[in-house]
Design a protein around this motif. Sequence first.
Motif, PDB file in Angstrom:
ATOM      1  N   THR A  45       0.205  -9.843  -2.578  1.00 38.15           N
ATOM      2  CA  THR A  45      -0.678  -9.008  -1.500  1.00 38.15           C
ATOM      3  C   THR A  45      -1.664  -8.464  -2.212  1.00 38.15           C
ATOM      4  OG1 THR A  45       1.250  -8.620   0.036  1.00 38.15           O
ATOM      5  CG2 THR A  45      -0.744  -7.839   0.951  1.00 38.15           C
ATOM      6  N   PRO A 173       2.550  -8.641   3.592  1.00 35.60           N
ATOM      7  CA  PRO A 173       3.117  -7.720   2.636  1.00 35.60           C
ATOM      8  C   PRO A 173       4.575  -7.412   2.985  1.00 35.60           C
ATOM      9  CG  PRO A 173       1.779  -6.569   4.269  1.00 35.60           C
ATOM     10  CD  PRO A 173       1.658  -8.104   4.544  1.00 35.60           C
ATOM     11  N   LYS A 178       7.995  -0.231  -4.455  1.00 34.75           N
ATOM     12  CA  LYS A 178       6.888  -0.218  -5.004  1.00 34.75           C
ATOM     13  C   LYS A 178       5.426   0.239  -4.081  1.00 34.75           C
ATOM     14  CE  LYS A 178       7.743  -4.624  -7.758  1.00 34.75           C
ATOM     15  NZ  LYS A 178       7.531  -5.980  -7.467  1.00 34.75           N
ATOM     16  N   CYS A 179       5.761  -0.109  -2.902  1.00 28.40           N
ATOM     17  CA  CYS A 179       4.528   0.152  -1.899  1.00 28.40           C
ATOM     18  C   CYS A 179       4.199   1.835  -1.792  1.00 28.40           C
ATOM     19  CB  CYS A 179       4.977  -0.441  -0.500  1.00 28.40           C
ATOM     20  SG  CYS A 179       5.155  -1.744  -0.417  1.00 28.40           S
ATOM     21  N   CYS A 182       1.835   2.512  -4.375  1.00 29.10           N
ATOM     22  CA  CYS A 182       0.716   1.519  -4.456  1.00 29.10           C
ATOM     23  C   CYS A 182      -0.452   2.083  -3.789  1.00 29.10           C
ATOM     24  CB  CYS A 182       1.265   0.159  -3.821  1.00 29.10           C
ATOM     25  SG  CYS A 182       0.043  -0.951  -3.773  1.00 29.10           S
ATOM     26  N   CYS A 188      -2.173  -1.877   3.543  1.00 24.95           N
ATOM     27  CA  CYS A 188      -1.445  -2.799   4.164  1.00 24.95           C
ATOM     28  C   CYS A 188      -0.631  -2.432   5.158  1.00 24.95           C
ATOM     29  CB  CYS A 188      -0.032  -2.854   2.684  1.00 24.95           C
ATOM     30  SG  CYS A 188      -0.532  -4.072   1.651  1.00 24.95           S
ATOM     31  N   TRP A 189      -0.301  -1.285   5.448  1.00 27.49           N
ATOM     32  CA  TRP A 189       0.724  -0.955   6.491  1.00 27.49           C
ATOM     33  C   TRP A 189       0.099  -0.396   7.763  1.00 27.49           C
ATOM     34  CZ3 TRP A 189       4.463  -3.911   5.923  1.00 27.49           C
ATOM     35  CH2 TRP A 189       4.870  -4.127   4.612  1.00 27.49           C
TER      36      TRP A 189
HETATM   37  S1  SF4 Z   1       1.592  -1.570  -0.197  1.00 25.70           S
HETATM   38 FE1  SF4 Z   1       1.027  -2.607  -2.396  1.00 25.70          FE
HETATM   39  S2  SF4 Z   1       3.156  -3.077  -2.977  1.00 25.70           S
HETATM   40 FE2  SF4 Z   1       3.536  -3.060  -0.808  1.00 25.70          FE
HETATM   41  S3  SF4 Z   1       3.009  -4.888   0.025  1.00 25.70           S
HETATM   42 FE3  SF4 Z   1       1.148  -3.897  -0.252  1.00 25.70          FE
HETATM   43  S4  SF4 Z   1       0.020  -4.416  -1.692  1.00 25.70           S
HETATM   44 FE4  SF4 Z   1       2.042  -4.997  -1.944  1.00 25.70          FE
END
Ligand code: SF4
Lengths: 190, 326
Positions: A45, A173, A178-179, A182, A188-189
């Motif tokens: 991602t 994602p 790791k997130c 990150c 992403c969230w």
């Molecule tokens: S937060 Fe970073 S590590 Fe997690 S899914 Fe998104 S891009 Fe990948």
Amino acid sequence: MNYTPNYNSSNHKIRYTNEYNPATYPLDELLITGTEINYLFICPTKLWYFAKGITMEQESEWVDLGRFLHEQRYANEEKEVQVGRIKIDFIRRGDVIEIHEVKLGRSMEKAHEMQALYYLYYLKRLGIKAKAVLHYPKLNETKEVTLDGRENEIKAAIEDVERIKSLPVPPKPVKSKKCLKCAYYELCWI
Amino acid sequence: MRKRSITLLSDGTLFRRENTLYFENERGRKPLAVEGIYDIYVYGHVSITSQALHFLAQKGIAVHFFNHYGYYDGSFYPRESLNSGDLVIRQAEHYLDRERRLELAKLFVRGSALNMERNLRRWKVADGFSELLEELFEELEDACKITEVMNVEARIRGEYYARWDGHLPDRFKIVKRTRRPPENEMNALISFLNSRLYATIVSELYNTQLVPTVSYLHEPGERRFSLALDLSEIFKPAIVDRLATRLATKRMLSKGHFREELNGVLLTKEGMKKVLSEYEKELAKSVKHPALGRNVTKKRLIRLEAYKLIKHLVGIRGYEPLVAWF
Ligand code: SF4
């Protein structure tokens, strides 16, 4: 006209003749950056966003720390050598050329290794034999990487990067440890 | 190190010596650590040397200027360092495609209205607003021109102001929303805060790959950073209106914080100082974000809104405007 590197020993700089010849340049798979190979092994991602120019790293304190460490420790080395699409932290000359990459910790070791491998592969395509050394200054460790026998590994990685970059939307994602560190977490969230 | 916003209310000079930025006036010379600066808001009469501007450009620090009345004049918006050709194209595509533009325009109006509704409930003056909204939202859905969307927006706003007044102490009634120059205290306060909010949003957009000049509800070119106008529809009720109301009802502002000038009412320097410090405090407050499971500052919510917009434009997830849950 070939796309020939010209290694000039007098000032430790790699130069290459830059005439544009559509028949030989760009070599398609060599348009990928080292960072993209690195991100492939961290998170697809992240790779997709990064490849589309949606970058976050300018804000990451983590990256700042890396830069800081680098400047402290390797101040006298030839820094940030650019060869085509790849940018090498620094280079040393020995029997073969050594490319050196400075990394923070080992948690992303696979990604670092593949990035270095990609550089070696890239240089080889340009006719330069080299080996790579990964530096972990915080751990006081180094690690050597050579290309021998691993060409297929890197070829597969290059294909993966191409495939992910060509997707219309980023890969979904997947939440992991790791997130939390990150720089893309919010994007992403949210 | 968390970067912070700097507000210059007093007069002086901003200059660079070696690798330090200084602000100097009759009270002395103050070094400003440039690495720790996120953006700068200039209210005073400030001279800036070109070296200082070069330095700020190099560090990617935007500077926003406000006039004598505390209204937004313009920004020093350094050459953009974050670019995504891909995103620019998608932004333009969503503007050029009538349906897509309308969809986004309506979402901004909807989000704005839902935030107004929250406020009225909170102030216990909602009185029939929700029922009205239902009808107006239907009209909004049917709108097939931006002017129609704007029209519905104006009517929602009218209904909102009429009720909001019911919660305000006499001295701070809005009565009729006026601008430039505002006719009374509350209008002065809202206009002043809206100006600052707009600049805050411009700064946030600067730190994303969004092009601030391509917008959906507002016509690009209405103001230079028209996308910041779109986003401010969401945040005006969620941040400014609430803060203004609090300042008024908690009697945090006195007569001395305002002055009359050119047949209008304006904040005095002291008033601006007070209001800006409350604004900063407000933006620094953390709220728990339900989707992220993290605490984020209210200021960060603006950035998150930009991210949601990016995801909409890229086609990852439809934009759902923030409705203040806090
Ligand atoms: S937060 Fe970073 S590590 Fe997690 S899914 Fe998104 S891009 Fe990948």
